[in-house]
Design a protein around this motif. Structure first.
Motif, PDB file in Angstrom:
ATOM      1  N   PRO A   1       0.521  -1.304   0.254  1.00 13.92           N
ATOM      2  CA  PRO A   1       0.462  -0.237   0.015  1.00 13.92           C
ATOM      3  C   PRO A   1       0.729   1.083   0.184  1.00 13.92           C
ATOM      4  O   PRO A   1       2.042   1.663   0.807  1.00 13.92           O
ATOM      5  CB  PRO A   1      -0.973   0.046   1.257  1.00 13.92           C
ATOM      6  N   PHE A   2       0.736   2.411  -0.521  1.00 13.75           N
ATOM      7  CA  PHE A   2       1.534   3.305  -0.915  1.00 13.75           C
ATOM      8  C   PHE A   2       0.516   4.606  -1.093  1.00 13.75           C
ATOM      9  O   PHE A   2      -0.746   4.459  -1.902  1.00 13.75           O
ATOM     10  CB  PHE A   2       2.508   3.110  -2.274  1.00 13.75           C
ATOM     11  N   THR A   3       1.275   5.694  -0.934  1.00 11.00           N
ATOM     12  CA  THR A   3       1.259   6.557  -1.749  1.00 11.00           C
ATOM     13  C   THR A   3       2.570   7.832  -1.997  1.00 11.00           C
ATOM     14  O   THR A   3       3.808   7.767  -1.300  1.00 11.00           O
ATOM     15  CB  THR A   3       0.311   7.474  -0.228  1.00 11.00           C
ATOM     16  N   ILE A   4       2.324   8.446  -2.780  1.00 13.03           N
ATOM     17  CA  ILE A   4       3.544   9.200  -3.882  1.00 13.03           C
ATOM     18  C   ILE A   4       3.020  10.612  -3.844  1.00 13.03           C
ATOM     19  O   ILE A   4       2.014  10.919  -4.274  1.00 13.03           O
ATOM     20  CB  ILE A   4       3.681   8.432  -5.413  1.00 13.03           C
ATOM     21  N   ILE A   5       4.151  11.649  -3.114  1.00 12.73           N
ATOM     22  CA  ILE A   5       3.871  12.673  -2.811  1.00 12.73           C
ATOM     23  C   ILE A   5       5.567  13.677  -3.509  1.00 12.73           C
ATOM     24  O   ILE A   5       5.943  13.395  -3.789  1.00 12.73           O
ATOM     25  CB  ILE A   5       3.897  13.077  -1.350  1.00 12.73           C
ATOM     26  N   ARG A   6       4.327  14.347  -5.278  1.00  9.70           N
ATOM     27  CA  ARG A   6       4.770  14.793  -5.654  1.00  9.70           C
ATOM     28  C   ARG A   6       5.437  16.540  -5.433  1.00  9.70           C
ATOM     29  O   ARG A   6       4.404  17.278  -5.479  1.00  9.70           O
ATOM     30  CB  ARG A   6       4.528  15.090  -7.227  1.00  9.70           C
ATOM     31  N   PRO A   7       6.522  17.106  -4.942  1.00  5.85           N
ATOM     32  CA  PRO A   7       6.326  18.087  -4.149  1.00  5.85           C
ATOM     33  C   PRO A   7       6.887  19.322  -5.445  1.00  5.85           C
ATOM     34  O   PRO A   7       7.766  18.728  -6.096  1.00  5.85           O
ATOM     35  CB  PRO A   7       7.752  18.489  -3.147  1.00  5.85           C
TER      36      PRO A   7
END
Length: 357
Positions: A259-265
């Motif tokens: 299970p993942f979440t990707i944050i692209r700043p």
């Protein structure tokens, strides 16, 4: 994730990017005293003790406890800390000397970098048990002081070297926040084979391959522009492969089954505060750029405070619908969500809805 000295790009806004902006009423300043907090506040013990459990994995350095900061420094505590101190929640009403108020054990990788150190400071302030995976454990003492093992553990390892990632260092870990990174262009930070390929691709691949299947979530900090690294002007930023390798790391996480979440700043601002101690980190603020924009589809262009990125990572851990999602994030002038879970839920939820025509 861009470093402060990398090439600055100016792009016109996309005509159809999906984003949400939430402007909030300002929170009144809360004066703090070096002697005592207000009745609704809790003291934050900044300098307890680092652990020493496993001789070959965990590392501890004991030193004299520094004096508490002056009242003038305490009055500079950030809005994030003020909101946490004045919260009516059960978690925030507990003393920092109490056992962790959360059942989480969050492994932070890259915890002494620009975003990572803010993640760790915020987890400590929330009384969430953390474990740091560091190449040099002594950096943890310099940044976070001596912490009790019930709050902060330190294991020594290098994600670039698969043999360093012993299964015992992941025992009990429920969540992972990975904030590793290096500069986009050659610099002294590349010394010792610390290149984008080794850090953003091989390091992420090695870490994800070693994580237990029982993990509840991995949060990966990546960068805007990773899907467009062959297009001008992103191809300039990608001259040495940083965007390409970050995208390869993203893809490995997405295909891992975890299970993942990707944050692209966007381009990172505020800090890095890599030479400061925990108290200084807790005083850091996002200045006037506290309002948050969240989008999807790699269409968001702009800047973002490292403080906002760190808060987004922590908030996403507890929001079920962020699982399996990728978000771009910017911060702009205005009041933001601070550390309010409900406001962050609204921002993440709105980003997943198409804007009206």
């Amino acid at each position: 994730m861009f470093c402060a000295h990398t090439l600055s790009l100016s792009l016109p806004p996309h005509s159809s990017f999906m984003a949400s902006r939430l402007s909030l009423s300002p929170i009144a300043d809360l004066p703090l005293s070096s002697k005592a907090f207000t009745p609704h506040s809790r003291t934050v013990n900044l300098f307890p003790l680092l652990p020493l459990n496993s001789p070959h994995l965990r590392y501890s350095v004991r030193r004299e406890v520094p004096q508490l900061p002056s009242a003038s420094r305490l009055n500079a505590v950030s809005e994030q800390v003020v909101e946490s101190v004045t919260s009516d929640s059960t978690q925030d009403s507990q003393s920092a000397d109490s056992p962790p108020s959360s059942s989480k054990l969050v492994l932070v990788v890259g915890g002494t970098g620009g975003v990572g150190q803010l993640v760790v400071a915020s987890l400590l302030n929330r009384n969430i048990k953390s474990r740091l995976l560091l190449r040099n454990p002594e950096k943890a003492t310099a940044l976070f002081g001596e912490q009790d093992e019930e709050k902060l553990q330190v294991v020594q390892g290098d994600t670039r070297n698969p043999q360093d990632l012993d299964p015992s260092m992941f025992e009990g870990v429920t969540h992972v926040i990975c904030c590793t990174g290096t500069t986009a262009f050659p610099s002294r930070r590349w010394d010792g084979d610390n290149t984008p390929e080794r850090v953003d691709w091989e390091g992420v691949r090695n870490l994800v391959s070693a994580l237990p299947a029982s993990l509840k979530r991995i949060i990966l900090v990546s960068s805007v522009g990773v899907t467009k690294f062959n297009e001008i002007p992103w191809s300039i930023m990608n001259l040495f492969g940083v965007l390409k390798y970050k995208k390869m790391g993203e893809d490995f996480v997405r295909n891992s089954g975890l299970p993942f979440t990707i944050i692209r700043p966007g381009r990172l601002t505020d800090g890095p505060y890599t030479s400061y101690d925990l108290n200084t980190l807790l005083q850091a603020t996002a200045g006037e750029r506290r309002a948050v924009l969240i989008g999807q589809g790699d269409k968001l262009v702009g800047e973002v405070s490292r403080l906002v990125v760190a808060e987004a990572c922590i908030q996403a851990l507890d929001i079920d619908f962020t699982e399996g999602q990728i978000y771009e994030i910017n911060s702009v002038k205005g009041e933001g969500p601070g550390s309010d879970p409900q406001k962050w839920q609204e921002l993440f939820r709105a980003a997943q809805k198409p804007l009206p025509l």
